[in-house]
Design a protein around this motif. Structure first.
Motif, PDB file in Angstrom:
ATOM      1  N   VAL A  67       0.860  -1.178   0.000  1.00  0.00           N
ATOM      2  CA  VAL A  67       0.000   0.000   0.000  1.00  0.00           C
ATOM      3  C   VAL A  67       0.894   1.225   0.000  1.00  0.00           C
ATOM      4  O   VAL A  67       2.010   1.199   0.535  1.00  0.00           O
ATOM      5  N   ALA A  68       0.413   2.292  -0.618  1.00  0.00           N
ATOM      6  CA  ALA A  68       1.132   3.554  -0.641  1.00  0.00           C
ATOM      7  C   ALA A  68       0.409   4.550   0.253  1.00  0.00           C
ATOM      8  O   ALA A  68      -0.828   4.582   0.290  1.00  0.00           O
ATOM      9  N   VAL A  69       1.187   5.356   0.955  1.00  0.00           N
ATOM     10  CA  VAL A  69       0.627   6.352   1.867  1.00  0.00           C
ATOM     11  C   VAL A  69       1.257   7.696   1.533  1.00  0.00           C
ATOM     12  O   VAL A  69       2.485   7.847   1.573  1.00  0.00           O
ATOM     13  N   LEU A  70       0.421   8.661   1.182  1.00  0.00           N
ATOM     14  CA  LEU A  70       0.899  10.013   0.886  1.00  0.00           C
ATOM     15  C   LEU A  70       0.690  10.882   2.114  1.00  0.00           C
ATOM     16  O   LEU A  70      -0.431  10.988   2.635  1.00  0.00           O
ATOM     17  N   GLY A  71       1.776  11.496   2.592  1.00  0.00           N
ATOM     18  CA  GLY A  71       1.707  12.325   3.784  1.00  0.00           C
ATOM     19  C   GLY A  71       1.647  13.802   3.454  1.00  0.00           C
ATOM     20  O   GLY A  71       2.060  14.235   2.369  1.00  0.00           O
ATOM     21  N   GLU A  72       1.161  14.574   4.415  1.00  0.00           N
ATOM     22  CA  GLU A  72       1.077  16.023   4.238  1.00  0.00           C
ATOM     23  C   GLU A  72       2.458  16.644   4.089  1.00  0.00           C
ATOM     24  O   GLU A  72       2.605  17.742   3.554  1.00  0.00           O
ATOM     25  N   SER A  73       3.491  15.955   4.543  1.00  0.00           N
ATOM     26  CA  SER A  73       4.864  16.445   4.465  1.00  0.00           C
ATOM     27  C   SER A  73       5.485  16.233   3.088  1.00  0.00           C
ATOM     28  O   SER A  73       6.694  16.391   2.935  1.00  0.00           O
ATOM     29  N   GLN A  74       4.677  15.898   2.088  1.00  0.00           N
ATOM     30  CA  GLN A  74       5.162  15.634   0.728  1.00  0.00           C
ATOM     31  C   GLN A  74       6.083  14.419   0.677  1.00  0.00           C
ATOM     32  O   GLN A  74       7.048  14.381  -0.069  1.00  0.00           O
ATOM     33  N   ARG A  75       5.767  13.422   1.490  1.00  0.00           N
ATOM     34  CA  ARG A  75       6.486  12.153   1.460  1.00  0.00           C
ATOM     35  C   ARG A  75       5.507  11.059   1.046  1.00  0.00           C
ATOM     36  O   ARG A  75       4.337  11.071   1.427  1.00  0.00           O
ATOM     37  N   LEU A  76       6.011  10.090   0.313  1.00  0.00           N
ATOM     38  CA  LEU A  76       5.217   8.936  -0.096  1.00  0.00           C
ATOM     39  C   LEU A  76       5.907   7.684   0.423  1.00  0.00           C
ATOM     40  O   LEU A  76       7.057   7.412   0.081  1.00  0.00           O
ATOM     41  N   TRP A  77       5.195   6.935   1.260  1.00  0.00           N
ATOM     42  CA  TRP A  77       5.728   5.690   1.808  1.00  0.00           C
ATOM     43  C   TRP A  77       5.072   4.506   1.125  1.00  0.00           C
ATOM     44  O   TRP A  77       3.893   4.554   0.761  1.00  0.00           O
ATOM     45  N   THR A  78       5.824   3.432   1.010  1.00  0.00           N
ATOM     46  CA  THR A  78       5.276   2.152   0.567  1.00  0.00           C
ATOM     47  C   THR A  78       5.437   1.162   1.716  1.00  0.00           C
ATOM     48  O   THR A  78       6.546   0.979   2.240  1.00  0.00           O
ATOM     49  N   LEU A  79       4.318   0.545   2.121  1.00  0.00           N
ATOM     50  CA  LEU A  79       4.312  -0.394   3.240  1.00  0.00           C
ATOM     51  C   LEU A  79       3.868  -1.765   2.766  1.00  0.00           C
ATOM     52  O   LEU A  79       3.015  -1.876   1.858  1.00  0.00           O
ATOM     53  N   THR A  80       4.423  -2.808   3.363  1.00  0.00           N
ATOM     54  CA  THR A  80       3.925  -4.150   3.081  1.00  0.00           C
ATOM     55  C   THR A  80       2.593  -4.335   3.808  1.00  0.00           C
ATOM     56  O   THR A  80       2.402  -3.848   4.928  1.00  0.00           O
ATOM     57  N   THR A  81       1.674  -5.031   3.174  1.00  0.00           N
ATOM     58  CA  THR A  81       0.349  -5.200   3.764  1.00  0.00           C
ATOM     59  C   THR A  81       0.337  -6.226   4.883  1.00  0.00           C
ATOM     60  O   THR A  81      -0.531  -6.187   5.757  1.00  0.00           O
ATOM     61  N   ARG A  82       1.300  -7.130   4.899  1.00  0.00           N
ATOM     62  CA  ARG A  82       1.300  -8.191   5.909  1.00  0.00           C
ATOM     63  C   ARG A  82       1.761  -7.707   7.270  1.00  0.00           C
ATOM     64  O   ARG A  82       1.167  -8.046   8.298  1.00  0.00           O
ATOM     65  N   ASP A  83       2.838  -6.895   7.299  1.00  0.00           N
ATOM     66  CA  ASP A  83       3.387  -6.496   8.595  1.00  0.00           C
ATOM     67  C   ASP A  83       3.740  -5.015   8.688  1.00  0.00           C
ATOM     68  O   ASP A  83       4.280  -4.574   9.693  1.00  0.00           O
ATOM     69  N   GLY A  84       3.462  -4.233   7.647  1.00  0.00           N
ATOM     70  CA  GLY A  84       3.713  -2.795   7.712  1.00  0.00           C
ATOM     71  C   GLY A  84       5.151  -2.384   7.533  1.00  0.00           C
ATOM     72  O   GLY A  84       5.498  -1.227   7.797  1.00  0.00           O
ATOM     73  N   THR A  85       6.016  -3.283   7.079  1.00  0.00           N
ATOM     74  CA  THR A  85       7.419  -2.936   6.856  1.00  0.00           C
ATOM     75  C   THR A  85       7.533  -1.870   5.776  1.00  0.00           C
ATOM     76  O   THR A  85       6.888  -1.943   4.735  1.00  0.00           O
TER      77      THR A  85
END
Length: 519
Positions: A452-470
């Motif tokens: 999953v991708a998460v876009l933050g207000e700080s103009q950062r984009l994170w990619t997390l694994t769906t199983r454990d959030g790594t």
């Protein structure tokens, strides 16, 4: 004859070469200073970053610090090196050439050092022009194709297709005169998308079948609709060759490709005290492998009777099964978060009533109780979306269902917004993992298999694994450059090839749609 020797025993040529190397080294320091100044001051748009205005891109601070340090060190070193070289070989041409050579030699290592400090980035690719008229709003989004090669943004007055790679407009389909888009199907099926229209403060009662490859209207049907209070999410659904439209006290089935009337179902609920059955209002629908699941509320707002999850046969509209929802007051919100596994967001009118995501492993088996994930807990409050969605025809939720988990933005007690991403198991309702990002979550979307991708207000984009959030990639995410001031509340984030398309509802104050990608 032997080589000419100086008093310290080294050949005179060696001393000259050493001084030449010092000039080139000092020139390299000056080159790095100039390069870091240029890269640092141009790394953010506008005249200011940080504090309350906008976050500075990652790597800006160390780049500028090094630029100033190297400016002073390089200037003194170059002055001293030139003086020492002039003692050995007077003149300006050779030392000047050596200094320039040092500057040029430093450019490539300096660029590599800057890339390391900056980390991965996404740069702007295109930005659509503002909506005209300015009064229209975006109400829904479709992503077409496996890699979302085309993104369709539905406005109140039209559907507009954008090429995800270039931002070029493809087709535009205008709404009927004096009518606005009030509902959309979750996605097109077999190349056909469904869109419905309503007049001002009137029922949502006209549905079109749209060929999404060309924007051509394939068919049109009028039905007895209802006035929508909280948007049109789930009013239309497509699957199994059938277009389903939820009307006033009725569910209508039409041929997906031709709009031919197939069936009409009018669900009711028997009253325990006898008398006439309670009329039921369809609230939201979702396709499910040859069937359609429909949530209905029975009784009026002030005289609530019950709420049910029905399963209808797509071919005939016949009711195959029903199970009662665990509510005791009118349902204000009912939205399908996932068709498989079937996950339903429910919020009652009663503020002490049910407010949860319900996960059904066997939706057609009334003996199996759903797994409940409460929207409010001691650790956090889930922040899927507001009661009134920004995209009214096809709401967007900061949530995804994957790997047996409900992954959603959440707000910690005392925080200024949903700065956490949390996953709850749909098997037992327990929290599996959480990640604190330190910035409010603006959007959350699938990012390929098990991501999953998460876009933050700080103009950062994170990619997390769906199983454990790594976290995949950089710990503090990928910097999205030139994004400050360009995001509406709860924008729609769409993965398009190797980049992303961001769609806003307000297309006047913000860009209606924009894309970012790797430089």
């Amino acid at each position: 004859m032997g080589k000419t020797m100086v008093e310290d025993g080294r050949p005179s040529g060696t001393r000259a070469l050493g001084k030449a190397a010092l000039v080139m080294g000092a020139g390299a320091l000056v080159g790095l200073a100039v390069e870091f100044h240029a890269l640092g001051w141009t790394s953010f748009p506008g005249d200011i970053c940080g504090d309350m205005y906008r976050p500075c891109p990652k790597g800006t601070a160390p780049t500028l610090v090094l630029a100033f340090v190297l400016t002073f060190v390089g200037a003194f070193a170059l002055k001293a090196a030139l003086a020492a070289f002039s003692d050995t070989r007077p003149g300006k041409t050779v030392p000047g050439a050596l200094a320039v050579a040092g500057v040029l030699i430093a450019l490539w290592p300096g660029w590599q050092a800057y890339l390391w400090m900056r980390g991965p980035v996404l740069d702007p690719v295109w930005q659509a022009g503002p909506d005209r008229p300015a009064s229209v709003r975006g109400v829904g989004v479709w992503a077409l194709g496996e890699d979302a090669g085309t993104v369709v943004r539905a406005r109140t007055d039209a559907l507009v297709a954008y090429d995800s790679g270039t931002g070029d407009r493809g087709w535009v389909l205008r709404a009927p005169t004096r009518e606005s888009v009030c509902a959309m199907s979750e996605r097109p099926v077999d190349g056909i998308g469904l869109v419905a229209f309503a007049r001002d403060e009137k029922p949502c009662d006209t549905v079109w079948g749209v060929e999404v490859s060309s924007g051509r209207k394939m068919w049109e049907r009028d039905f007895t609709g209802r006035t929508l209070l909280y948007g049109g999410g789930g009013v239309l659904s497509a699957g199994g060759g059938v277009a389903v439209a939820l009307g006033e006290h009725a569910v209508h089935g039409y041929g997906l490709t031709d709009g031919a009337v197939r069936w009409t179902a009018t669900p009711t609920a028997a009253r325990a005290e006898g008398g006439d059955d309670a009329e039921c209002e369809p609230v939201t629908a979702s396709p499910a492998g040859g069937t359609t699941r429909v949530v209905v509320t029975c009784g009026s707002y002030s005289d609530f009777h019950s709420a049910w999850l029905l399963t209808l046969d797509d071919a005939t509209g016949k009711e195959l099964s029903r199970r009662e929802l665990p509510v005791q007051s009118y349902v204000d919100v009912a939205a399908v978060l996932s068709a498989e596994p079937f996950t339903l967001l429910v919020r009652e009118k009663d503020e002490r009533g049910l407010a949860a995501a319900l996960a059904y492993d066997e939706p057609d088996d009334p003996r199996r109780k759903p797994v409940k994930v409460s929207l409010a807990a001691e650790e956090e409050e889930l922040a899927l979306s507001g009661l009134h969605p920004v995209f009214t025809a096809r709401p967007v939720f900061r949530a995804a269902v994957a790997d047996g988990n409900l992954i959603v933005a959440a707000e910690k007690p005392g925080s200024n917004g949903p700065e956490r991403v949390v996953a709850y198991s749909l098997d037992d309702g327990l929290r599996r993992w959480h990640v604190d990002l330190g910035t409010p979550v603006v959007a959350l979307a699938p990012a390929g298999r098990d991501r999953v991708a998460v876009l933050g207000e700080s103009q950062r984009l994170w990619t997390l694994t769906t199983r454990d959030g790594t976290r995949v990639g950089e710990e503090d995410g990928t910097t999205v450059r030139d994004l400050a001031g360009k995001l509406d509340d709860e924008p729609h984030l769409v993965r398009a090839g190797d980049g992303w398309v961001i769609v806003n509802s307000d297309g006047d104050a913000y860009a209606p749609a924009l894309a970012v990608g790797r430089p």
